[in-house]
Motif scaffolding. Structure first.
Motif, short mmCIF file in Angstrom:
data_model
loop_
_atom_site.label_atom_id
_atom_site.label_comp_id
_atom_site.label_asym_id
_atom_site.label_seq_id
_atom_site.Cartn_x
_atom_site.Cartn_y
_atom_site.Cartn_z
N LEU A 1 -16.94 -30.91 -7.07
CA LEU A 1 -16.60 -32.07 -6.08
C LEU A 1 -15.35 -32.94 -6.54
CD1 LEU A 1 -20.12 -33.30 -4.68
CD2 LEU A 1 -18.45 -31.58 -3.60
N ARG A 2 -15.47 -33.06 -7.82
CA ARG A 2 -14.35 -33.99 -8.34
C ARG A 2 -12.86 -33.02 -7.98
NH1 ARG A 2 -15.93 -34.06 -14.47
NH2 ARG A 2 -17.77 -34.06 -13.54
N LEU A 3 -12.97 -31.80 -8.07
CA LEU A 3 -11.81 -31.07 -7.63
C LEU A 3 -11.34 -31.30 -6.10
CD1 LEU A 3 -9.58 -29.04 -8.08
CD2 LEU A 3 -11.12 -27.18 -7.61
N LEU A 4 -12.45 -31.16 -5.33
CA LEU A 4 -12.10 -31.74 -3.90
C LEU A 4 -11.46 -32.91 -3.77
CD1 LEU A 4 -12.74 -31.12 -1.12
CD2 LEU A 4 -14.89 -32.00 -1.29
N VAL A 5 -11.98 -34.19 -4.41
CA VAL A 5 -11.63 -35.40 -4.22
C VAL A 5 -10.20 -35.47 -4.74
CG1 VAL A 5 -11.97 -37.73 -4.81
CG2 VAL A 5 -13.92 -36.38 -4.01
N ALA A 6 -9.99 -34.97 -6.01
CA ALA A 6 -8.64 -35.14 -6.31
C ALA A 6 -7.55 -34.29 -5.60
CB ALA A 6 -8.62 -34.33 -7.88
N SER A 7 -7.98 -33.01 -5.06
CA SER A 7 -6.94 -32.34 -4.36
C SER A 7 -6.79 -33.23 -3.04
CB SER A 7 -7.58 -30.98 -3.74
OG SER A 7 -7.83 -30.28 -5.07
N ALA A 8 -7.81 -33.71 -2.47
CA ALA A 8 -7.41 -34.75 -1.30
C ALA A 8 -6.78 -35.85 -1.23
CB ALA A 8 -8.74 -35.08 -0.54
N VAL A 9 -6.56 -36.44 -2.45
CA VAL A 9 -5.85 -37.73 -3.00
C VAL A 9 -4.35 -37.10 -3.11
CG1 VAL A 9 -5.22 -39.41 -4.68
CG2 VAL A 9 -7.67 -38.99 -3.71
N LEU A 10 -4.26 -36.13 -3.72
CA LEU A 10 -2.92 -35.32 -4.11
C LEU A 10 -2.27 -35.01 -2.46
CD1 LEU A 10 -3.44 -33.43 -7.32
CD2 LEU A 10 -2.02 -35.72 -7.00
N PHE A 11 -3.06 -34.37 -1.85
CA PHE A 11 -2.57 -33.84 -0.68
C PHE A 11 -2.05 -34.97 0.13
CE2 PHE A 11 -3.57 -33.07 4.04
CZ PHE A 11 -2.78 -31.91 4.10
N SER A 12 -2.82 -36.12 0.24
CA SER A 12 -2.56 -37.35 1.20
C SER A 12 -1.36 -37.80 0.69
CB SER A 12 -3.57 -38.24 1.07
OG SER A 12 -4.72 -37.92 1.81
N LEU A 13 -0.97 -38.06 -0.70
CA LEU A 13 0.02 -38.64 -1.32
C LEU A 13 1.42 -37.95 -1.04
CD1 LEU A 13 -1.26 -39.77 -4.91
CD2 LEU A 13 -0.52 -41.30 -2.89
N ILE B 1 7.35 -41.51 10.76
CA ILE B 1 6.35 -42.34 10.99
C ILE B 1 5.03 -41.63 11.27
CG2 ILE B 1 5.36 -44.47 12.04
CD1 ILE B 1 7.60 -44.94 10.25
N GLY B 2 5.21 -40.57 12.09
CA GLY B 2 3.84 -39.82 12.57
C GLY B 2 3.21 -39.19 11.34
N MET B 3 4.15 -38.50 10.50
CA MET B 3 3.59 -37.81 9.27
C MET B 3 2.94 -38.73 8.45
SD MET B 3 5.11 -35.18 6.53
CE MET B 3 5.18 -33.54 7.68
N ALA B 4 3.69 -39.68 8.35
CA ALA B 4 3.32 -40.80 7.17
C ALA B 4 1.99 -41.48 7.54
CB ALA B 4 4.39 -41.83 6.99
N ALA B 5 1.86 -41.74 8.87
CA ALA B 5 0.59 -42.25 9.29
C ALA B 5 -0.62 -41.48 9.10
CB ALA B 5 0.62 -42.55 10.92
N GLY B 6 -0.43 -39.96 9.42
CA GLY B 6 -1.50 -39.15 8.92
C GLY B 6 -1.78 -39.31 7.50
N GLY B 7 -0.98 -39.10 6.71
CA GLY B 7 -1.03 -39.36 5.14
C GLY B 7 -1.85 -40.61 4.74
N LEU B 8 -1.56 -41.71 5.28
CA LEU B 8 -2.06 -42.90 4.94
C LEU B 8 -3.53 -43.02 5.21
CD1 LEU B 8 -1.72 -45.69 3.86
CD2 LEU B 8 -1.15 -46.53 5.96
N VAL B 9 -3.94 -42.66 6.47
CA VAL B 9 -5.16 -42.53 6.87
C VAL B 9 -5.87 -41.43 5.86
CG1 VAL B 9 -7.00 -41.94 8.77
CG2 VAL B 9 -4.83 -43.19 9.24
#
Length: 455
Positions: A315-327, A405-413
């Protein structure tokens, strides 16, 4: 879609479907041997994977052609978003019922029916397009009908994997499924770009429809005595509620599902964003759109092969990957030049695919076999079923405020959700944040909590 060295991705009490001796599956590697392609040694899975790479290539050709056709007919990113929403709306509406059917019915005959129906959908859209009669509502209808079939096809395919490979190879097979899909994603958009430019979208739709002959042939050629079948559940009242209660009582299931729900709804809207970047930012054509999709696919393929080699999911890999993907979504949104934007799509593909594979394998391995159809249906319903909500919203933001702005909004959420769920999982798993010269990580505060093993 895990076993291997170290802690498993699920608590130790979890049962598995494979109670069959190794002799039942003579092609299987002994003792669950590891290797990037180990599950391909199993004949039934090899047939399945071969058929899927052909049909997946056709599927990606149709996706690119469909998006570009809608954009050509309407000139609107919102219309592309509506098309995507209609394709995934049935999963939101009926996804759990698809899981109930997957638990009740034998998987192989069910897949023969769904794959045939998906092929017919592609052929019908091809006929309309090649005849010159296609309108936007035809594409909307085809997308919705394809979504209806997918409601049953998705959980059936997901839960058929353990029946083909047995418990020791589930994580590897799930990762190779993703690698298979992303390999097709490398080839499909490129072929679609050439076809659309040369002869139009209709031929891409036709080739997609015909491509489903390959998985149908693979299913028919399987040796049924080498499968690891799970006894279908008899029809009974309350099976849907039973599945929801099952997930709600297990944090190792519910929180990964919630996380991929946010990522799927707000972070995986690339058809909207990429078509808008091509049209309005970089002023490209269908070939440029195909190139962008190919670059994401290249990163996704690399992520899938790394996951197959890893052989376990935490699960820690899942969360870390999600954070990096969003950034990365946020950084890519404001990339100033064409080639920097294109280059950033590759790591976006790596981390986006890692989120999907790790969540999928963790949930599969943490689920009892008789519940797997309903749990995976809920997983897919949340992951793809949120698209009817996210795609029109982000399409409107993209049309109104621009692609960046559209892509940034998806990344921020996606980022806010990833951080919030990381905190929740840390508290549930009794973890604490450690900061030292080796980096930043969550480590167990005490070793007694069940979720620590999954983390």
């Amino acid at each position: 879609m895990s076993t291997g060295n170290g802690a498993d991705s699920a608590p130790g009490h979890i049962s598995t479907p494979d109670t069959t001796p190794a002799s039942r599956n003579p092609g299987a590697p002994p003792g669950g041997s590891r290797g990037t392609f180990s599950s391909l040694k199993i004949r039934n899975y090899r047939l399945f994977a071969t058929g899927q790479v052909v049909s997946n290539t056709g599927t990606w050709m149709q996706r690119i052609a469909q998006d570009w056709l809608v954009l050509s007919l309407t000139g609107s990113a919102s219309a592309v978003g509506i098309t995507i929403a209609l394709q995934f709306l049935p999963m939101l509406m009926f996804g759990l019922y698809g899981g109930v059917l997957a638990d009740r019915l034998p998987k192989r005959p069910l897949l023969l029916a769904t794959q045939s129906a998906m092929g017919l959908t592609g052929v019908a859209l091809a006929v309309l397009t090649l005849a010159g009669h296609v309108q936007v509502w035809h594409v909307y209808l085809a997308a919705f009908l394809l979504g209806l079939v997918t409601v049953v096809d998705n959980p059936a395919r997901q839960t058929f994997v353990p029946e083909m490979v047995g418990k020791d190879q589930v994580a590897n097979a799930v990762s190779l499924n993703s690698a298979n899909f992303q390999s097709a994603r490398l080839v499909g958009p490129a072929i679609a770009g050439v076809l659309i430019t040369a002869v139009g979208s209709g031929w891409a739709f036709l080739l997609n429809g015909l491509s489903f002959a390959a998985p149908i042939a693979g299913l028919l050629m399987m040796r049924t005595h080498e499968l690891h079948p799970v006894e279908p559940r008899p029809r009974a009242k309350g099976q849907l509620r039973e599945g929801l209660r099952y997930v709600a009582g297990r944090p190792e299931l519910i929180w990964p599902i919630v996380l991929v729900g946010f990522i799927g709804t707000f972070g995986f809207n690339f058809p909207i964003w990429l078509s808008a970047y091509v049209s309005n930012v970089f002023h490209g054509d269908a070939g440029t759109y195909g190139l962008f999709n190919t670059l994401i696919a290249a990163g996704s393929l690399a992520g899938a092969l790394l996951a197959a080699r890893r052989g376990h999911s935490r699960l820690r890999l899942l969360v870390a990957s999600a954070v990096l993907f969003s950034l990365l979504l946020l950084v890519t949104a404001f990339a100033p030049g064409f080639w920097l934007f294109a280059a950033l799509l590759v790591p976006l593909g790596v981390f986006g695919l890692t989120v999907n594979v790790v969540a999928n394998s963790s949930v599969q391995m943490a689920t009892d076999p008789e519940m797997r159809g309903r749990v995976m249906a809920l997983f897919m319903m949340v992951f793809t079923g949120g698209t009817p909500l996210g795609a029109p919203l982000l399409g409107w933001i993209t049309d109104t405020y621009g692609a960046r702005i559209g892509m940034a909004a998806g990344g921020l959420v996606s980022l806010l959700a990833s951080v919030a769920i990381a905190v929740v999982l840390a508290r549930v798993g009794n973890l604490r944040l450690r900061v030292d010269r080796h980096g930043v990580a969550f480590v167990p505060a005490t070793p007694s909590r069940e979720l620590v093993a999954a983390a």
